[in-house]
Design a protein around this motif. Structure first.
Motif, mmCIF file in Angstrom:
data_model
loop_
_atom_site.group_PDB
_atom_site.id
_atom_site.type_symbol
_atom_site.label_atom_id
_atom_site.label_comp_id
_atom_site.label_asym_id
_atom_site.label_seq_id
_atom_site.Cartn_x
_atom_site.Cartn_y
_atom_site.Cartn_z
ATOM 1 N N UNK A 61 -5.807 -19.117 -1.222
ATOM 2 C CA UNK A 61 -5.489 -18.431 -0.034
ATOM 3 C C UNK A 61 -5.073 -16.909 -0.384
ATOM 4 N N UNK A 62 -5.457 -15.920 0.010
ATOM 5 C CA UNK A 62 -5.039 -14.530 0.116
ATOM 6 C C UNK A 62 -3.612 -14.413 1.044
ATOM 7 N N UNK A 63 -2.654 -14.113 0.535
ATOM 8 C CA UNK A 63 -1.334 -13.840 1.475
ATOM 9 C C UNK A 63 -0.740 -12.652 1.531
ATOM 10 N N UNK A 64 0.024 -12.761 2.615
ATOM 11 C CA UNK A 64 1.069 -11.280 2.490
ATOM 12 C C UNK A 64 2.412 -12.042 2.851
ATOM 13 N N UNK A 65 3.515 -11.433 2.328
ATOM 14 C CA UNK A 65 4.808 -11.842 2.544
ATOM 15 C C UNK A 65 5.377 -11.030 3.738
ATOM 16 N N UNK A 66 6.076 -11.703 4.555
ATOM 17 C CA UNK A 66 6.618 -10.714 5.616
ATOM 18 C C UNK A 66 7.938 -11.033 5.796
ATOM 19 N N UNK A 67 8.700 -9.931 5.873
ATOM 20 C CA UNK A 67 10.132 -10.254 6.166
ATOM 21 C C UNK A 67 10.657 -9.390 7.628
ATOM 22 N N UNK A 68 11.354 -10.218 8.526
ATOM 23 C CA UNK A 68 11.984 -9.516 9.557
ATOM 24 C C UNK A 68 13.519 -9.577 9.690
ATOM 25 N N UNK A 69 14.051 -8.722 10.259
ATOM 26 C CA UNK A 69 15.449 -8.710 10.496
ATOM 27 C C UNK A 69 15.692 -8.955 12.084
ATOM 28 N N UNK A 70 16.819 -9.776 12.529
ATOM 29 C CA UNK A 70 17.202 -9.910 13.810
ATOM 30 C C UNK A 70 18.564 -10.042 13.940
ATOM 31 N N UNK A 71 18.939 -9.467 14.882
ATOM 32 C CA UNK A 71 20.497 -9.334 15.378
ATOM 33 C C UNK A 71 20.622 -10.574 16.592
ATOM 34 N N UNK A 72 21.432 -11.576 16.269
ATOM 35 C CA UNK A 72 21.509 -12.473 17.352
ATOM 36 C C UNK A 72 22.588 -11.981 18.496
ATOM 37 N N UNK A 73 22.933 -12.793 19.665
ATOM 38 C CA UNK A 73 23.898 -12.290 20.492
ATOM 39 C C UNK A 73 25.153 -12.114 20.129
ATOM 40 N N UNK A 74 25.652 -12.661 19.091
ATOM 41 C CA UNK A 74 26.968 -12.664 18.676
ATOM 42 C C UNK A 74 27.023 -11.378 17.716
ATOM 43 N N UNK A 75 25.861 -10.773 17.436
ATOM 44 C CA UNK A 75 25.811 -9.320 16.690
ATOM 45 C C UNK A 75 25.902 -9.581 15.096
ATOM 46 N N UNK A 76 25.393 -10.877 14.947
ATOM 47 C CA UNK A 76 25.183 -11.106 13.225
ATOM 48 C C UNK A 76 23.736 -10.817 12.974
ATOM 49 N N UNK A 77 23.399 -10.338 11.890
ATOM 50 C CA UNK A 77 22.164 -9.847 11.354
ATOM 51 C C UNK A 77 21.424 -11.038 10.513
ATOM 52 N N UNK A 78 20.479 -11.602 10.939
ATOM 53 C CA UNK A 78 19.845 -12.733 10.348
ATOM 54 C C UNK A 78 18.418 -12.064 9.784
ATOM 55 N N UNK A 79 17.911 -12.661 8.573
ATOM 56 C CA UNK A 79 16.438 -12.377 8.101
ATOM 57 C C UNK A 79 15.708 -13.484 8.092
ATOM 58 N N UNK A 80 14.479 -13.448 8.155
ATOM 59 C CA UNK A 80 13.461 -14.343 8.297
ATOM 60 C C UNK A 80 12.711 -14.050 7.304
ATOM 61 N N UNK A 81 11.722 -14.867 6.589
ATOM 62 C CA UNK A 81 10.362 -14.685 5.862
ATOM 63 C C UNK A 81 9.368 -15.531 6.275
ATOM 64 N N UNK A 82 8.289 -15.140 6.189
ATOM 65 C CA UNK A 82 7.009 -15.838 6.590
ATOM 66 C C UNK A 82 5.878 -15.612 5.523
#
Length: 126
Positions: A61-82
């Motif tokens: 399987x040919x893949x791409x790694x993706x990363x996202x940044x998200x700021x929750x309602x409390x103002x904390x920054x979270x990071x997610x990979x897919x």
């Protein structure tokens, strides 16, 4: 990048939101000393690629790694990979997922030809 292994799971296509975002997940189990179960997602028109594959097939399987940044309602920054897939190559020996040919029976499973004549003409070039 590529992930190689055996398909463990192919999920149904799921649709999200008002704009009809589509996502479909599969799990590929790598074949190494410590096998890993890698979840790969296919999005939008790439979901349909999985229709041609089945659980148990060997694939690359040919893949791409993706990363996202998200700021929750409390103002904390979270990071997610897919891991997003965009192409699959079948690695089955028989090709295209077709079952392998059954083995030939041993020659003593056939009755001998009793009416064979050496001088019978055939059209074989050898």
């Amino acid at each position: 990048m590529e992930v190689q292994g055996k398909i463990k799971l192919i999920d149904e296509t799921k649709t999200f939101g008002n704009n009809g975002f589509r996502k479909r997940e599969m799990v590929v189990t790598t074949e190494e000393q410590y096998p890993q179960h890698i979840m790969i997602e296919f999005v939008q028109d790439k979901c349909d690629i999985l229709n041609a594959y089945q659980v148990g097939q060997q694939v690359k399987v040919s893949i791409n790694l993706r990363g996202r940044e998200w700021v929750n309602p409390q103002g904390e920054t979270k990071y997610f990979n897919s891991i997003q897939g965009w192409r699959i190559e079948n690695l089955q020996p028989a090709g295209n997922g077709a079952p392998e040919m059954p083995p030939m029976p041993p020659e003593d499973a056939f009755e001998p030809a009793n009416d064979f004549k050496e001088d019978d003409h055939d059209d074989l070039p050898f």
